[in-house]
Design a protein around this motif. Structure first.
Motif, PDB file in Angstrom:
ATOM      1  N   MET A  76       0.836  -1.192   0.000  1.00 52.36           N
ATOM      2  CA  MET A  76       0.000   0.000   0.000  1.00 52.36           C
ATOM      3  C   MET A  76       0.879   1.253   0.000  1.00 52.36           C
ATOM      4  SD  MET A  76      -2.863   1.299   2.739  1.00 52.36           S
ATOM      5  CE  MET A  76      -3.846  -0.168   2.650  1.00 52.36           C
ATOM      6  N   LYS A  77       0.847   1.990  -1.085  1.00 49.23           N
ATOM      7  CA  LYS A  77       1.654   3.201  -1.226  1.00 49.23           C
ATOM      8  C   LYS A  77       1.281   4.208  -0.131  1.00 49.23           C
ATOM      9  CE  LYS A  77       2.885   6.776  -4.551  1.00 49.23           C
ATOM     10  NZ  LYS A  77       2.656   7.281  -5.907  1.00 49.23           N
ATOM     11  N   GLY A  78       2.275   4.676   0.589  1.00 49.77           N
ATOM     12  CA  GLY A  78       2.036   5.637   1.662  1.00 49.77           C
ATOM     13  C   GLY A  78       1.589   5.001   2.962  1.00 49.77           C
ATOM     14  N   GLY A  79       1.408   3.688   2.970  1.00 53.56           N
ATOM     15  CA  GLY A  79       1.006   2.980   4.181  1.00 53.56           C
ATOM     16  C   GLY A  79      -0.368   3.377   4.665  1.00 53.56           C
ATOM     17  N   PHE A  80      -0.681   2.942   5.896  1.00 58.90           N
ATOM     18  CA  PHE A  80      -1.986   3.267   6.457  1.00 58.90           C
ATOM     19  C   PHE A  80      -2.131   4.771   6.642  1.00 58.90           C
ATOM     20  CE2 PHE A  80      -4.912   4.136   9.928  1.00 58.90           C
ATOM     21  CZ  PHE A  80      -6.049   3.545   9.407  1.00 58.90           C
ATOM     22  N   ASN A  81      -1.054   5.447   6.998  1.00 59.89           N
ATOM     23  CA  ASN A  81      -1.116   6.895   7.198  1.00 59.89           C
ATOM     24  C   ASN A  81      -1.537   7.599   5.904  1.00 59.89           C
ATOM     25  OD1 ASN A  81      -0.615   9.128   9.086  1.00 59.89           O
ATOM     26  ND2 ASN A  81       0.924   9.724   7.592  1.00 59.89           N
ATOM     27  N   GLY A  82      -0.957   7.208   4.784  1.00 62.39           N
ATOM     28  CA  GLY A  82      -1.329   7.794   3.502  1.00 62.39           C
ATOM     29  C   GLY A  82      -2.767   7.465   3.128  1.00 62.39           C
ATOM     30  N   PHE A  83      -3.172   6.224   3.383  1.00 61.79           N
ATOM     31  CA  PHE A  83      -4.535   5.780   3.096  1.00 61.79           C
ATOM     32  C   PHE A  83      -5.541   6.585   3.920  1.00 61.79           C
ATOM     33  CE2 PHE A  83      -8.064   2.783   3.852  1.00 61.79           C
ATOM     34  CZ  PHE A  83      -8.433   2.515   2.546  1.00 61.79           C
ATOM     35  N   LEU A  84      -5.239   6.744   5.197  1.00 58.00           N
ATOM     36  CA  LEU A  84      -6.107   7.510   6.086  1.00 58.00           C
ATOM     37  C   LEU A  84      -6.256   8.948   5.603  1.00 58.00           C
ATOM     38  CD1 LEU A  84      -7.592   7.840   8.887  1.00 58.00           C
ATOM     39  CD2 LEU A  84      -5.372   8.541   9.779  1.00 58.00           C
ATOM     40  N   ASN A  85      -5.164   9.586   5.289  1.00 58.30           N
ATOM     41  CA  ASN A  85      -5.219  10.984   4.869  1.00 58.30           C
ATOM     42  C   ASN A  85      -5.875  11.166   3.510  1.00 58.30           C
ATOM     43  OD1 ASN A  85      -3.994  12.866   6.894  1.00 58.30           O
ATOM     44  ND2 ASN A  85      -2.476  11.239   6.846  1.00 58.30           N
ATOM     45  N   TYR A  87      -8.378   9.085   2.242  1.00 52.60           N
ATOM     46  CA  TYR A  87      -9.765   8.635   2.174  1.00 52.60           C
ATOM     47  C   TYR A  87     -10.618   8.906   3.416  1.00 52.60           C
ATOM     48  CZ  TYR A  87      -8.096   6.216  -1.950  1.00 52.60           C
ATOM     49  OH  TYR A  87      -7.544   5.923  -3.167  1.00 52.60           O
ATOM     50  N   ARG A  88     -10.048   9.377   4.501  1.00 53.75           N
ATOM     51  CA  ARG A  88     -10.796   9.560   5.760  1.00 53.75           C
ATOM     52  C   ARG A  88     -12.001  10.469   5.588  1.00 53.75           C
ATOM     53  NH1 ARG A  88     -13.209   8.810  10.248  1.00 53.75           N
ATOM     54  NH2 ARG A  88     -12.655  10.031  12.057  1.00 53.75           N
ATOM     55  N   ASN A  89     -11.851  11.598   4.934  1.00 55.79           N
ATOM     56  CA  ASN A  89     -12.970  12.536   4.795  1.00 55.79           C
ATOM     57  C   ASN A  89     -13.998  12.071   3.772  1.00 55.79           C
ATOM     58  OD1 ASN A  89     -11.884  14.241   6.720  1.00 55.79           O
ATOM     59  ND2 ASN A  89     -10.706  15.393   5.221  1.00 55.79           N
ATOM     60  N   SER A  90     -13.558  11.439   2.694  1.00 56.89           N
ATOM     61  CA  SER A  90     -14.468  11.021   1.631  1.00 56.89           C
ATOM     62  C   SER A  90     -15.222   9.736   1.963  1.00 56.89           C
ATOM     63  CB  SER A  90     -13.687  10.801   0.331  1.00 56.89           C
ATOM     64  OG  SER A  90     -13.026  11.981  -0.045  1.00 56.89           O
ATOM     65  N   TYR A  91     -14.569   8.821   2.676  1.00 57.74           N
ATOM     66  CA  TYR A  91     -15.175   7.519   2.968  1.00 57.74           C
ATOM     67  C   TYR A  91     -15.021   7.167   4.453  1.00 57.74           C
ATOM     68  CZ  TYR A  91     -14.737   7.158  -2.095  1.00 57.74           C
ATOM     69  OH  TYR A  91     -14.802   7.391  -3.439  1.00 57.74           O
ATOM     70  N   PRO A  92     -15.631   7.924   5.347  1.00 60.91           N
ATOM     71  CA  PRO A  92     -15.432   7.657   6.778  1.00 60.91           C
ATOM     72  C   PRO A  92     -15.933   6.275   7.211  1.00 60.91           C
ATOM     73  CG  PRO A  92     -17.192   9.254   6.436  1.00 60.91           C
ATOM     74  CD  PRO A  92     -16.549   9.028   5.110  1.00 60.91           C
ATOM     75  N   ASN A 115       3.383  28.790  -0.409  1.00 59.97           N
ATOM     76  CA  ASN A 115       1.973  28.406  -0.372  1.00 59.97           C
ATOM     77  C   ASN A 115       1.225  29.313   0.584  1.00 59.97           C
ATOM     78  OD1 ASN A 115       2.453  26.314  -2.135  1.00 59.97           O
ATOM     79  ND2 ASN A 115       2.816  24.827  -0.508  1.00 59.97           N
ATOM     80  N   LEU A 116       0.058  29.762   0.181  1.00 60.81           N
ATOM     81  CA  LEU A 116      -0.726  30.673   1.012  1.00 60.81           C
ATOM     82  C   LEU A 116      -1.583  29.947   2.028  1.00 60.81           C
ATOM     83  CD1 LEU A 116      -1.867  33.191  -1.728  1.00 60.81           C
ATOM     84  CD2 LEU A 116      -0.011  33.445  -0.077  1.00 60.81           C
ATOM     85  N   PHE A 117      -1.842  28.667   1.811  1.00 59.55           N
ATOM     86  CA  PHE A 117      -2.738  27.930   2.691  1.00 59.55           C
ATOM     87  C   PHE A 117      -2.001  26.796   3.377  1.00 59.55           C
ATOM     88  CE2 PHE A 117      -5.280  29.671  -0.756  1.00 59.55           C
ATOM     89  CZ  PHE A 117      -6.181  30.432  -0.040  1.00 59.55           C
ATOM     90  N   SER A 118      -2.426  26.498   4.595  1.00 58.39           N
ATOM     91  CA  SER A 118      -1.883  25.356   5.322  1.00 58.39           C
ATOM     92  C   SER A 118      -2.662  24.107   4.928  1.00 58.39           C
ATOM     93  CB  SER A 118      -2.004  25.568   6.828  1.00 58.39           C
ATOM     94  OG  SER A 118      -1.205  26.644   7.221  1.00 58.39           O
ATOM     95  N   VAL A 119      -1.987  22.988   4.960  1.00 58.52           N
ATOM     96  CA  VAL A 119      -2.616  21.717   4.650  1.00 58.52           C
ATOM     97  C   VAL A 119      -2.586  20.870   5.908  1.00 58.52           C
ATOM     98  CG1 VAL A 119      -2.490  19.650   3.222  1.00 58.52           C
ATOM     99  CG2 VAL A 119      -1.816  21.860   2.274  1.00 58.52           C
ATOM    100  N   GLY A 120      -3.731  20.347   6.304  1.00 57.75           N
ATOM    101  CA  GLY A 120      -3.790  19.499   7.486  1.00 57.75           C
ATOM    102  C   GLY A 120      -3.724  18.039   7.117  1.00 57.75           C
ATOM    103  N   LYS A 121      -3.208  17.231   8.046  1.00 53.23           N
ATOM    104  CA  LYS A 121      -3.175  15.792   7.831  1.00 53.23           C
ATOM    105  C   LYS A 121      -3.189  15.091   9.177  1.00 53.23           C
ATOM    106  CE  LYS A 121       1.844  15.495   7.586  1.00 53.23           C
ATOM    107  NZ  LYS A 121       2.996  15.083   6.817  1.00 53.23           N
ATOM    108  N   TRP A 122      -3.684  13.852   9.182  1.00 54.26           N
ATOM    109  CA  TRP A 122      -3.686  13.040  10.382  1.00 54.26           C
ATOM    110  C   TRP A 122      -2.297  12.443  10.579  1.00 54.26           C
ATOM    111  CZ3 TRP A 122      -7.481  12.986  13.855  1.00 54.26           C
ATOM    112  CH2 TRP A 122      -8.731  13.407  13.461  1.00 54.26           C
ATOM    113  N   VAL A 123      -1.789  12.510  11.795  1.00 53.33           N
ATOM    114  CA  VAL A 123      -0.474  11.959  12.148  1.00 53.33           C
ATOM    115  C   VAL A 123      -0.652  11.114  13.397  1.00 53.33           C
ATOM    116  CG1 VAL A 123       1.890  12.517  12.819  1.00 53.33           C
ATOM    117  CG2 VAL A 123       0.674  14.005  11.243  1.00 53.33           C
TER     118      VAL A 123
END
Length: 128
Positions: A76-85, A87-92, A115-123
Motif C-alpha cells: 500500500m503506497k504511503g502505508g496506512f497513514n497515507g490511506f487515512l489521509n 480517504y478519511r474525509n471522503s469515505y469515513p 503556499n498561502l494555505f496550510s494543509v492538514g493531515k492526520w499523524v
C-alpha cells in the motif's frame, strides 16, 4: 489455509517505507519456499528454512499451489497513514472504530515555501 484463495494480498505498515517492504519480501520468499518444496519430486518431506519453519503446518495440494502461484502481492503506497489521509474525509465508513485519541490533526504550514494555505493531515501520535 483460509487465505490461499485470496487473489490480492495487500501489505502495509504505517508508512510502507521499510517494514511493509520487508513483509512483502518475506511473504514472497515464503510462497517460493512452499511452492518449490511441494513441486520438487526429490523431496519426500518438506524442510523449510529456519525463518519459515511454521510453513510445515500449511496443508498443500495442487489447488492450493495453483492459488498461491496466482496471488498478487501489493504494498500500500504511503502505508496506512497515507490511506487515512487520502480517504478519511471522503469515505469515513471504511474507518470503522477509528480512534482519534491515537491521532492528531497536524497543520503543516507552508508559508515559507510560497503556499498561502496550510494543509492538514492526520499523524499518529506515537510517530510524532
Amino acid at each position: 489455509n483460509k487465505y490461499h484463495n485470496t487473489e490480492h494480498i495487500i501489505i502495509h505498515c504505517m508508512y510502507s517505507q521499510k517494514r511493509g517492504v520487508q513483509c512483502c519480501q518475506w511473504y514472497r520468499k515464503a510462497l517460493e519456499e512452499l511452492i518449490n518444496q511441494y513441486q520438487n519430486p526429490n523431496i519426500k518431506q518438506a524442510i523449510y528454512s529456519k525463518q519459515f519453519e511454521s510453513l510445515k503446518d500449511v496443508q498443500l495440494d495442487e489447488q492450493v499451489i495453483h492459488s498461491l502461484k496466482n496471488q498478487k502481492i501489493h504494498l500500500m503506497k504511503g502505508g496506512f497513514n497515507g490511506f487515512l489521509n487520502k480517504y478519511r474525509n471522503s469515505y469515513p465508513q471504511i474507518f470503522e472504530n477509528f480512534q482519534s485519541h491515537y491521532w492528531k490533526y497536524d497543520m503543516d504550514s507552508d508559508i515559507e515555501s510560497g503556499n498561502l494555505f496550510s494543509v492538514g493531515k492526520w499523524v499518529h501520535k506515537f510517530d510524532c
